[in-house]
Scaffold this motif. Structure first.
Motif, PDB file in Angstrom:
ATOM      1  N   LYS A  11     -12.739  27.105  26.943  1.00  0.00           N
ATOM      2  CA  LYS A  11     -11.122  27.036  27.610  1.00  0.00           C
ATOM      3  C   LYS A  11     -11.236  26.486  29.122  1.00  0.00           C
ATOM      4  CE  LYS A  11      -7.406  30.046  28.128  1.00  0.00           C
ATOM      5  NZ  LYS A  11      -6.892  31.340  28.271  1.00  0.00           N
ATOM      6  N   LEU A  12     -12.015  26.961  29.764  1.00  0.00           N
ATOM      7  CA  LEU A  12     -11.966  26.687  31.173  1.00  0.00           C
ATOM      8  C   LEU A  12     -12.316  25.048  31.337  1.00  0.00           C
ATOM      9  CD1 LEU A  12     -13.718  29.640  32.846  1.00  0.00           C
ATOM     10  CD2 LEU A  12     -11.284  29.000  32.727  1.00  0.00           C
ATOM     11  N   ILE A  13     -13.201  24.595  30.722  1.00  0.00           N
ATOM     12  CA  ILE A  13     -13.362  23.168  30.690  1.00  0.00           C
ATOM     13  C   ILE A  13     -12.165  22.193  30.164  1.00  0.00           C
ATOM     14  CG2 ILE A  13     -14.808  21.220  29.736  1.00  0.00           C
ATOM     15  CD1 ILE A  13     -17.432  23.391  29.686  1.00  0.00           C
ATOM     16  N   MET A  14     -11.775  22.811  29.096  1.00  0.00           N
ATOM     17  CA  MET A  14     -10.537  21.877  28.598  1.00  0.00           C
ATOM     18  C   MET A  14      -9.296  22.058  29.332  1.00  0.00           C
ATOM     19  SD  MET A  14     -10.868  23.157  24.348  1.00  0.00           S
ATOM     20  CE  MET A  14     -10.329  21.828  23.728  1.00  0.00           C
ATOM     21  N   GLU A  15      -9.244  23.217  30.087  1.00  0.00           N
ATOM     22  CA  GLU A  15      -7.892  23.247  31.009  1.00  0.00           C
ATOM     23  C   GLU A  15      -8.334  22.151  32.060  1.00  0.00           C
ATOM     24  OE1 GLU A  15      -6.694  28.044  30.480  1.00  0.00           O
ATOM     25  OE2 GLU A  15      -8.062  27.392  31.937  1.00  0.00           O
ATOM     26  N   GLY A  16      -9.590  22.137  32.821  1.00  0.00           N
ATOM     27  CA  GLY A  16      -9.864  21.313  33.526  1.00  0.00           C
ATOM     28  C   GLY A  16      -9.691  20.013  33.123  1.00  0.00           C
ATOM     29  N   ALA A  17     -10.109  19.536  32.117  1.00  0.00           N
ATOM     30  CA  ALA A  17      -9.688  18.218  31.550  1.00  0.00           C
ATOM     31  C   ALA A  17      -8.457  17.875  31.183  1.00  0.00           C
ATOM     32  CB  ALA A  17     -10.704  17.805  30.367  1.00  0.00           C
TER      33      ALA A  17
END
Length: 266
Positions: A11-17
């Motif tokens: 989830k954190l990776i997707m928020e950053g992307a």
């Protein structure tokens, strides 16, 4: 690996992307793009999202190879790998629609163990895995997802941009089997999410599609009670060959129920 344990890191990776994608979406009045080898569009948002996701997945899971629509890594036959689409619905993105997503799936032995879909404009996170029920989360509000179906009414989600004559014929066939038919056009992997949430009952797709387009949604749909099967009603399987295509599929809220419906069309 328990799939619920990778929910928060992904989830954190997707928020950053998503932040990178939105920066481009808001800064370019007319989205710049070029054509790829298959005539599909490619934007800087696709590439930046891909680099961000790939870099951070490798940091967290260095032993798991990544197969991405925009990636250069080619994994040989692997039991476990990530399958990602850093920007699904690039045409929707270019058209300034809200219906584009980020898709990340974890595949093991051809099966989707975990899937996550992020909707940048809505800041909505949707996930499902082998050991936890599918859910969506928006503005801190979380709800579990569960498929549903009706013997009398059928809600069909279809592509806004990829409708074919065969899909239209299939819709006419379903009209003969149900008292009422409703069509819900949508973009990107949102169509699979509509089935997983119970808002729609079926998403039929005829013709080739990239495996990264549906793998995350497949995991989510399975974790909500449905499934994605090929046109012969066998569950879709995935592999580490980047050029591999899915030759049509049905995303179903209830596989057994629709199997009976389809048999009547033989």
């Amino acid at each position: 690996m328990k799939t619920r344990e990778i929910v928060q890191p992904v989830k954190l990776i997707m928020e950053g992307a998503s932040k990178l994608i939105i920066e481009i979406y808001e800064s370019q009045k007319n989205i710049d793009f070029k054509k790829k080898y298959d005539d599909s569009p490619l934007t800087i948002a696709d590439l930046r999202s891909n680099e961000f996701i790939s870099t951070n997945l490798k940091k967290l899971f260095p032993d798991i190879p990544i197969i991405s629509e925009e990636g250069v890594e080619e994994a040989k036959k692997k039991e476990t790998f990530w399958l990602i689409d850093p920007l699904d619905g690039t045409k929707e993105f270019i058209d300034k629609s809200e219906e584009f997503t980020i898709n990340i799936a974890l595949i093991k032995n051809g099966k989707p163990l975990f899937g996550a879909i992020y909707i940048p404009i809505r800041k909505t996170f949707i996930a499902g895995g082998k050991d936890f029920q599918a859910f969506s989360e928006e503005n801190g509000n979380k709800r579990n997802l569960q498929t549903c179906f009706s013997k009398e009414n059928c809600r069909i989600t279809i592509s806004k941009k990829h409708q074919t004559a065969k899909e239209l014929r299939f819709t006419r066939y379903l009209k003969k089997k149900f008292k009422k038919i409703e069509l819900f056009p949508a973009g990107s992997s949102l169509k699979i999410c509509l089935v997983a949430s119970g808002d729609c009952h079926i998403y039929p797709r005829f013709g080739d599609v990239g495996q990264w387009d549906i793998a995350a949604g497949h995991a989510i749909l399975k974790a909500s009670g449905g499934n994605i099967v090929d046109l012969d009603m066998n569950e879709i399987e995935y592999n580490a060959n980047k050029t591999f295509k899915i030759n049509g599929f049905y995303a179903l809220s209830n596989q057994a129920f629709f199997s009976d419906i389809f048999q009547q069309n033989q």
